[in-house]
Structures are given as C-alpha cells and as structure tokens.
Design an enzyme around this catalytic site. Structure first.
Site, PDB file in Angstrom:
ATOM      1  N   CYS A  79      46.115  41.277  38.808  1.00 32.73           N
ATOM      2  CA  CYS A  79      44.991  40.855  39.742  1.00 32.73           C
ATOM      3  C   CYS A  79      45.781  40.811  41.395  1.00 32.73           C
ATOM      4  CB  CYS A  79      44.539  39.511  39.703  1.00 32.73           C
ATOM      5  SG  CYS A  79      43.513  39.512  38.234  1.00 32.73           S
ATOM      6  N   HIS A 320      35.419  40.781  42.136  1.00 31.69           N
ATOM      7  CA  HIS A 320      36.504  40.939  42.059  1.00 31.69           C
ATOM      8  C   HIS A 320      37.049  42.465  41.227  1.00 31.69           C
ATOM      9  CE1 HIS A 320      40.483  39.978  40.792  1.00 31.69           C
ATOM     10  NE2 HIS A 320      40.529  39.382  39.294  1.00 31.69           N
TER      11      HIS A 320
END
Lengths: 377, 377
Positions: A79, A320
């Site tokens: 991430c 995301h």
C-alpha cells in the site's frame, strides 16, 4: 550539496470502480493535472508505484502521453508503493540526480479482484484464507477485548471519513451516516462491517517534484522516512502495524527537525479499515495509547477538531487503489497546505503529514511504511 | 560529496528449471554467497529486481533470511530489472544515502509460464499473439533480408555461448554444438530455432555494494546509465533495441570517462535470442554495423577472441530468469575482473561491461536498458 525539495504540482483521477476506463486514461488525468499544476511540460525521470500493475505498465501508460526516453522505474511496496515512488523521486531531486521528477501511482483493482486481497498461500495466513480484512479484524477484536476501543468508536471513524468525503468530489463514496448505520451494515470480518472497510477502487495520482525555490505555490518536503517491517506475531505487545508506523514517524519527524507530531495541522493516514486509523493515530503519537477510538468519537480528528485526520475521506471513502493511494494522500495535503481544499479546508494549515503502511507478509509488522512531512509555501 | 562505489561481493543460485525450489531457496543461495563473498552480515537497504514476482515477494524472501526492518524497494524494468536494482543501489551508495546496499534479482518462471512471454493484449503485438520470440525473429529476418547476417552467423552465436557455458557449472544448458545442429533444432519463430532462444529459467543473483576503499577484491563501478525507450516501429532505420542500447552505452561510457568501448576486455550482454547479441555488439560499437554476425562466426566475440562476449554462456545458455539476469551478469563480470572465472577466465581482464535491455511495449524501442562499466581491483 543537496537541494531542498518541493512539490510543484499534483493531480489525480477520480477514484472509484471504473472498469470501463483503463490505466492509461486514469494516469492521463493525474499526470495532465499535475503537469498543468506545476506549469511544466516535461520531467527528467519518473518513478511509478503500482502493486498489481502488469510488467511494463509504467512505460505503457507513459507512452500514451508521449513521455518516453527518460529513466522510468516502477516500484512496488504494498500500500506504500505510491509514497515509495514519492520518496525515491524526492531523493533524486534532493541529491541533484535529476532536476524535475514525476512520481505517479496507478492501480486498477475492479478488473482484478472480486473480493478482498488474500495473502500468498505460501504464508500461513494465506493458506487458511485469512484475507486482509481478517488481519485488521483481529486487531479490532483485540482492541475491543482490552477495552481500548468500543464498537461505536470504531464506527465513528467511518462516520467521520464518509462525512469528510461529502466535500471531496473525487471520492468514491461519501455520506452522512450514523454510528448505528455503520454498525448495521453488512458484516465483513467481525467486528468490521462493510462501511468500516475500504472499497475496491481504480485510480491514479501524481506529483511533480523539483528544487524548492520559494515559489508561492510550492509545498516543501520537510522530511520523510521509509521503513520495512520487523518480526511480529499475534502475541506481540502491539497489534499489527503499530510499531512500524511509530518508528517510521519518529524517523520522519527527526528528518524534518520536528519535536512533536502535535505541531502537524492536517494528516492523511492509512485507514484501510477503521481500526487502522485508530492504531495509526496512536502510533503516530497524535493521541494517547488507547485513546484513538475515543478521539475519533469526540471529534478531535474531524474537520474542525484539534487534529483533523483524512479530510479527503481517507481510504474508507475516497477509495484505495493501492499504488495510487500514497500519492492521492500527497495531493490532498498539498491542496490543504495551499489553502485550495475548498469545503474540506483545514484553516490555516501550515504543516501536513502523510502516512501509508501496508503489507500482509506473515511474521512481518508490515511490508513497508512511509511517512512524509510537508510544509505550506 | 559523493563516494566511489565498489562491488564488495556477488552470488547466484544455480540457473535452470527448478520448479521444486521456491524463490526463498533461490534467493538464499544468492544472498548467502554474496554476503560471504563481501564479508558482511548485514546491509543498510535492499533493492530487489523482479518482473513476475508477486506483490511482497521481496519482503517474503528477505524475511526468510532474517533481513528485516531496513528499507526494501522492489523495482520492475522488464529484463533490466536486476540491473535497475543495481543502478539504484549504486546511486544510494554514491550519494551516501546508505553505506552498504544489497541488490538482489529473483525470478521463478518455470511455475508461471508454459511457453513464450506474450505482450499485453492492449498492444497490437499482444492482440495478434506476437510473442517475444516473434519480435526478435522479425529483427533477424530483416538482417537476413538485408544481407547483414546469414543463418549460419546467427547460429554461430549459439554455438559460441553454449560452448562458453561448458565452463560454467551454474549454467542451465551447455554443449558443443555445430552450426548445423543449431540450425536443425526445432523452429521457434522463423528464422530463430530452439537453440537460438533463451530457455525458461528460475534463479536469483545478488551483489553487495559499498564505498570503494581500494580493497584487493573490490570491483569498482566505473560508470553506468539507465534509459527507457523512445518511439520506434518496424519502419525505423534500426531494428528493435538497437538505438536504446547505443544511446545507453554512450551515456555509460561518458559517465565512466571512457572514449572507446574497444577498451573493454569482457562483456556480458543481453542475448535473449542470437540476433539480440548481434544487434547489441553493433549498437555498443564493439563491431561495425552489419559485422555482428560475422564477428561471432570469426570468433572475435568468443573466449580467446579480441572481444569476449558472454563468457558465462549468456542468457541463451546460462538461462534468463528475467529479474535475476542483470545481477547474474554483474556477478560474472565481477568474477572475471577478479581473475576468479576458472576455465572461462578472460586473461588479464581489467574493464568489463554489462548490458541488459528488455521490453515489449508496442511502439517503444524497449522498456529499459542499463549499461554498467566495472573495473578490476
């Protein structure tokens, strides 16, 4: 000789499920806006962050924009891939390796995933089907068990971030939810309900970096740090992800010459799940240990509160798209520090912080974490 | 202030189809050997090159060796991924960002591929099923058509490199073939026969870099360059890959302060297919345009010749695990410059060159190319 480094321009695509668009189109939106914002027509090198992008994806999306012939390096760091690209671009400008560098994050998840990301089956978590929501759910369950948070406090993070996203036209989702509505949404991984989990998203985000020249719209990179995780297991003193965020933030604050995270006016942090934001605000030292949930419920981390966190809506609402997330956070803080954030503006914000962490490799406290401190012009 | 940079240690796994081993085991072999060779037990940061490694693969293989908590950055740059990791590690040491850095390349292809790599179907080449061997075959066909090479000269590259590999116990394949045997092997993409194509390989390779201190086994990085491709199509004056190699080599020679590639004593270059080595030796300026095939047939590029190319056996024989290839080339040249290459040693080699290029994005002259010049202790 090293240069002070500034963000000269930022841009993003819309965030959301956009299977009908491709990465070229998403990247175009982000890069075009960042170039226009920076007032540049070319850069000297490009770092691209992506997690699930296929080999060559960076050259493919850049080719479509006529950005060829310069060094292009694709990086993957879970991430934190987008913020890793930012960190590498920053280093290149700082050391004078290149004068002007593009950091780009891209990810199309809607065409690759039906549900949650499952760790590799070479890891015990992967073999047992323990997907990422379940890893976070274990942290949340431990918090509830210890009395460090209540279900209502977990939900308060979702209520806050979805309300912030009402003011962000690029966000994937937004809404005025109540705590009860969040808790009543479909259970994903007990105790995390649907509205406490970040959605499947497609998107791109970009930043143009160059030497700081004191320009009136330049957001200065005050300091940053990048770390990988150390050994961790479920018997560790802190839940997954706490220690890596704490240590990376300490490095970044030291690099920025800042004594206290409380001096930061606005933050974009990794709230892939509600418990993630709570753990992160505690690990950053923004709130006391065990007070993260209560702080969210009290409104301390809301727009108008003492420490506004995720004014963009965060990952929970903005979306995301893994590789793009870190640079979407950089874009939001850049707008905030330039007083360009519209209805979600944190008044008088002078110092901003971006934190991204991610992973899912068994026995590690996260694959990577990046913390960046940015300063208003 | 910048540091002169040296390779302090190198290591590799065996190369070949090793589906029964995993990337952890392959990486262990390479890193253990490189650490032992360098006389170190830890490093300050790691760059990992891989093309098809899954997200988090770097942290996963490093975790298995207890290498945690330090910055880890995974890079992808097609066949040049390993040398891109090397270039980034070099830059980190050169600028003093880190003192000692590991560059690691890893790839397991036998479990991922049945046959050739096909470009993405968003490219015309991919949509029409034009796999990588076909792209190289078009270059070879053009050479034959123009009289710039003969089928026998193409085959001579394979004969040479397979013979070199007889002296390389880590190589995937080796053998004393005749030109006729190479031409008689199964046709893969006309005019490239099986023995003119690199095999499906698994492997890992590593290098430990640090400041040059004048140690007796330190191989100094004299200069390097990294480029991405510019627009190219089949009507271009040169075949695919020529221009990017030429331009990257010019950059690297300039960075090294070398006037002439003829000063280089030993080379490891990207011979994914026989035509690739021929084009590369011409693009590097090692031989005259149109003389690459003849030079191979004359033995100029063989061990004992004026310009020995691919003493390891090259990609054709040693194998081509994409992300590992660049660092396997670095390892070979390091051994050569230390006079440690055994029966394949190029006598008195003082200057070595590594070249890796790769790609397959339509309309680009390669995704990336890296050229590194190394100097004997």
């Amino acid at each position: 000789m090293t240069n002070a480094v500034a963000v000269h321009g930022v841009g993003t695509s819309h965030f959301g499920r956009q299977p009908e668009r491709d990465l070229v189109a998403l990247a175009w939106d982000a890069v075009h806006e960042a170039f226009t914002d920076a007032g540049v027509e070319e850069v000297d090198a490009v770092w691209v962050g992506t997690v699930f992008g296929p080999p060559g994806v960076a050259q493919r999306v850049l080719r479509a924009m006529g950005i060829t012939g310069i060094p292009v390096i694709t990086v993957e760091n879970a991430c934190a891939s987008g913020t890793t690209a930012f960190a590498e671009a920053h280093e290149a400008v700082r050391t004078g390796r290149y004068e002007r560098v593009l950091a780009l994050g891209i990810e199309q998840m809607s065409t690759a995933f039906d549900g949650a990301i499952t760790p590799e089956d070479t890891d015990p978590e992967g073999r047992t089907g323990l997907a990422l929501p379940a890893l976070y759910a274990m942290a949340a369950a431990r918090y509830l068990h210890l009395g460090a948070a209540t279900p209502e406090q977990l939900a308060a993070v979702s209520v806050k971030n979805h309300a912030h996203a009402l003011h962000n036209p690029r966000a994937q989702y937004s809404g005025r939810y109540t705590v009860e509505e969040v808790l009543a949404s479909r259970m994903i991984a007990d105790p995390l309900t649907l509205l406490q989990c970040c959605p499947t998203s497609d998107g791109a985000a970009a930043a143009v970096l160059g030497p700081a020249t004191g320009g009136s719209r330049e957001v200065r990179v005050r300091g940053l740090a990048l770390r990988s995780g150390v050994p961790w297991n479920h018997a560790s003193p802190h839940v997954w992800g706490h220690d890596i965020v704490r240590d990376t933030a300490a490095d970044a604050l030291a690099a920025a010459g800042l004594a206290d995270v409380a001096d930061v006016d606005v933050l974009e942090v990794h709230d892939a799940f509600t418990i993630g934001e709570i753990v992160t605000t505690e690990a950053l030292g923004l709130v006391k240990p065990g007070d993260g949930g209560a702080a969210a419920a009290r409104g301390d981390t809301a727009l108008g509160g003492a420490h506004p966190v995720n004014p963009s809506g965060g990952l929970l609402s903005r979306g995301h798209p893994l590789g793009a997330t870190g640079l979407a956070q950089i874009a939001e803080i850049t707008w905030q520090l330039r007083d360009e954030a519209g209805a979600r503006q944190v008044e008088g914000a002078r110092l901003g912080l971006v934190e991204t962490m991610g992973g899912g490799v068994s026995v590690l406290d996260g694959n990577a974490c990046v913390v960046v401190l940015l300063e208003a012009p």
